[in-house]
Structure formats: structure tokens, C-alpha cells
Design an enzyme around this catalytic site. Sequence first.
Site, PDB file in Angstrom:
ATOM      1  N   LYS A 243       0.845  -1.201   0.000  1.00 41.36           N
ATOM      2  CA  LYS A 243       0.000   0.000   0.000  1.00 41.36           C
ATOM      3  C   LYS A 243       0.882   1.254   0.000  1.00 41.36           C
ATOM      4  CE  LYS A 243      -3.717   2.141   2.747  1.00 41.36           C
ATOM      5  NZ  LYS A 243      -3.037   3.397   3.105  1.00 41.36           N
TER       6      LYS A 243
ATOM      7  N   HIS B 260      -1.546   7.866   1.173  1.00 42.30           N
ATOM      8  CA  HIS B 260      -1.731   7.873   2.634  1.00 42.30           C
ATOM      9  C   HIS B 260      -2.675   8.998   3.060  1.00 42.30           C
ATOM     10  CE1 HIS B 260       0.172   5.559   5.974  1.00 42.30           C
ATOM     11  NE2 HIS B 260      -0.418   6.491   6.714  1.00 42.30           N
TER      12      HIS B 260
ATOM     13  N   ARG C  96      -1.293  12.329   4.391  1.00 36.00           N
ATOM     14  CA  ARG C  96      -0.753  12.484   5.743  1.00 36.00           C
ATOM     15  C   ARG C  96       0.772  12.378   5.814  1.00 36.00           C
ATOM     16  NH1 ARG C  96      -4.447  12.423   9.778  1.00 36.00           N
ATOM     17  NH2 ARG C  96      -3.175  11.338  11.319  1.00 36.00           N
TER      18      ARG C  96
ATOM     19  N   ASP D 201      -7.344   3.994  -2.898  1.00 37.50           N
ATOM     20  CA  ASP D 201      -8.047   4.734  -1.854  1.00 37.50           C
ATOM     21  C   ASP D 201      -7.818   6.226  -2.078  1.00 37.50           C
ATOM     22  OD1 ASP D 201      -5.526   5.460  -0.871  1.00 37.50           O
ATOM     23  OD2 ASP D 201      -5.701   4.333   0.989  1.00 37.50           O
ATOM     24  N   GLY D 202      -8.248   7.051  -1.116  1.00 39.81           N
ATOM     25  CA  GLY D 202      -7.976   8.479  -1.188  1.00 39.81           C
ATOM     26  C   GLY D 202      -9.117   9.303  -1.749  1.00 39.81           C
ATOM     27  N   GLY D 203      -9.998   9.798  -0.883  1.00 42.00           N
ATOM     28  CA  GLY D 203     -11.050  10.713  -1.310  1.00 42.00           C
ATOM     29  C   GLY D 203     -12.272  10.061  -1.917  1.00 42.00           C
ATOM     30  N   ILE D 204     -12.327   8.743  -1.936  1.00 42.67           N
ATOM     31  CA  ILE D 204     -13.493   8.023  -2.461  1.00 42.67           C
ATOM     32  C   ILE D 204     -14.546   7.990  -1.349  1.00 42.67           C
ATOM     33  CG2 ILE D 204     -14.321   5.788  -3.309  1.00 42.67           C
ATOM     34  CD1 ILE D 204     -11.440   5.399  -4.444  1.00 42.67           C
ATOM     35  N   ARG D 205     -15.709   8.553  -1.614  1.00 41.70           N
ATOM     36  CA  ARG D 205     -16.677   8.768  -0.543  1.00 41.70           C
ATOM     37  C   ARG D 205     -18.062   8.184  -0.786  1.00 41.70           C
ATOM     38  NH1 ARG D 205     -12.715   9.031   1.689  1.00 41.70           N
ATOM     39  NH2 ARG D 205     -11.718  10.794   2.764  1.00 41.70           N
TER      40      ARG D 205
END
Length: 341
Positions: free
Chosen positions: A212, A236, A239, A268-272
Amino acid sequence: MNYQELLVEARKTIGSYCKACNICNGVACSNKIPGPGAKGVGDTAIRNYEKWSSIRVNMDTICQNDKVDTSTELFGQKFRMPVFAGPVGAVNLHYGETYEDSSYNQILLKACADNGITAFTGDGTNEQVMKSATKAIKEVNGIGVPTVKPWSKEVIQEKMLMVKESGAFAVAMDIDAAGLPFLKNCEPPAGSKSIMELKDIIHNSTIPFIVKGIITVKGAIKAKEAGAAAIVVSNHGGRVLDQCPSTAEVLPEIVDVMKGTGIKILVDGGIRTGVDVFKALAMGADGILIARPFVTALYGGSEEGVKIYIEKIASELEDAMAMCGAHSIKEITSDMVRYAR
């Protein structure tokens, strides 16, 4: 309880850093660390959300009126949909003292397993974090993915023994955690790994190994060379480094270079939303991780809160698939999305 009520309850328990926003877009928490924010000015987390939002879906309802099947398989395990809870550590520090890592992971893993998906668990400097995480995974018959940080070789070996004991069906390493301050100050040294070091770690794993923290084509190729069974396209959540490209921007080129390798690609990252999930699948991802909103859901309603969020994502994904003419995950194709000009 519905999703909006869940957010109201979360605001009562989640501490002072996270605002349990209606839209988790990185703006309100910006650079709040401790807290759910991102490094620097918070640009990377905000960019993650905005780039997924800028992608459009192509509606097409001239198709067979069949039932939609969102199910998927990962490393021999069948799941309700290709959406998984992402790893979060030190929840009591970043999100308030209602929960600590042990109770958080136990609730999250059970709620995810009961509702047809799985969760990745976090890691930390306190060895009890990994002990409790792997114990919780064992309690759900191994349907969980422990995430080991890039410690020294000796510490990784100790952590991997706990992973093996848990019966987990896969294990991950968030290689980009090398940018976290507590890893930089470790003795013996922890942090970035060469291809050979990562290859040695993966070779000694008896289960599929997920790397990851891949954000470039070069990084994806290195992970492949090291023997990864899967990668997570991730920065990440912003972060560890400000001013990174968003995951939506780099996913297509990474998918393209990984074609035919057999390596699973998660992102991943900002998928809502379930619509965002649909976009990522159309762009070639095999699965999606969502982290921060699962924290909010759990703080707002414990197991019920997690279930509510899973149902929300599943319903939105199913609706997007039906309205774009895809009745199974395999039927989702790249022409079902378009990029903003």
C-alpha cells in the site's frame, strides 16, 4: 438511524479534531494532525476528493433489465462488493477517546464481516495495537487484512508472527508510512525499503502480500518486482507528503502498466460514495479502500453505524451500475466514465 443522524451522533463522540462533516473532503480538518487532517496545507487530501468528484459517469439505460450483482472475489474470499474499510491507527489520539485501537478494530471487523465486506487494520508503536488487531481478525475467522508498517527487519518478523497466528487471508504493508515521524525516529531504523528488502519480506509471508502506498508507475513496477500480490494506489490520505498527485490522476496509468501481470490493483484516497466506487472500478481498479468515513460511521453508531455506511455505499454502487448498463462488476468498463475538460 439514517446516515445524517449517524453524523449528528458522531459529532458528539468524535473529539475536537474531526468535524464529522456531511462531506469528508479534507477542507474543515485541513492540516490538523493530530486529527484526520493531511500534512502541510492539506492539499493532497483535498485534491484526492476533488479529482474523484470531477469525473463523470455515462448513463445508459438501453440495456437488459437484469438484477445487479456487486459481488467480487479477492484471494479466494467472496465479498458483497469490492469495497473495504481502510486501516486507521491511534483512533483515540486522532478521533477522541470514545474508542481506542482495540475496541475500534473489534467493532469494525465484526461489523464488516457481518455485512459482507472486510477491513484492513492499523499498526502502531505500541505492540498491543497489532496484538489486538490480529486477535480481532482471528475472531472473525481471518476475514481481515492486518497492515504492518515498514519497521526494521526484526520488528517486521515479530509482527508477521502475529499475522500468521490470526489466520488472516492477506497481509498489507503501508510502505508510504515511512514518512510518519514516529517511524523516522525508530531505533533500529525503520522506513523506506529497497526492492530486495521488500522482496525478502514478501518471500517470508505465507499469504498474499499487499503493498500500500503506490502513487507512480515506477513504484508499481518496483512492487511487482518485489513479488506483491496486490498494490494499493494511495498517497496515505495526504498524511505523509503535501502536494502529491491525487489517486484518481495516477490510477489509469498504473492500471495500464500492470495489465496482464495478475497483480490486483486497489485504490483509496477521497473516495466517498458508491458512485465514486463505480468510477474507480471503471478506471480499472479491482477494489477500493475507504478509511476516514468508516471512523465517523463507527463513532456515530458503533456496529449499526458501520452497517449504515456499508448499505449506503452498496446502494449507491448498485444504482450507478444499473443506470450505466453494468449488471456485474466485470461488466463495468472504461467507457462508462468521462473526465472533466
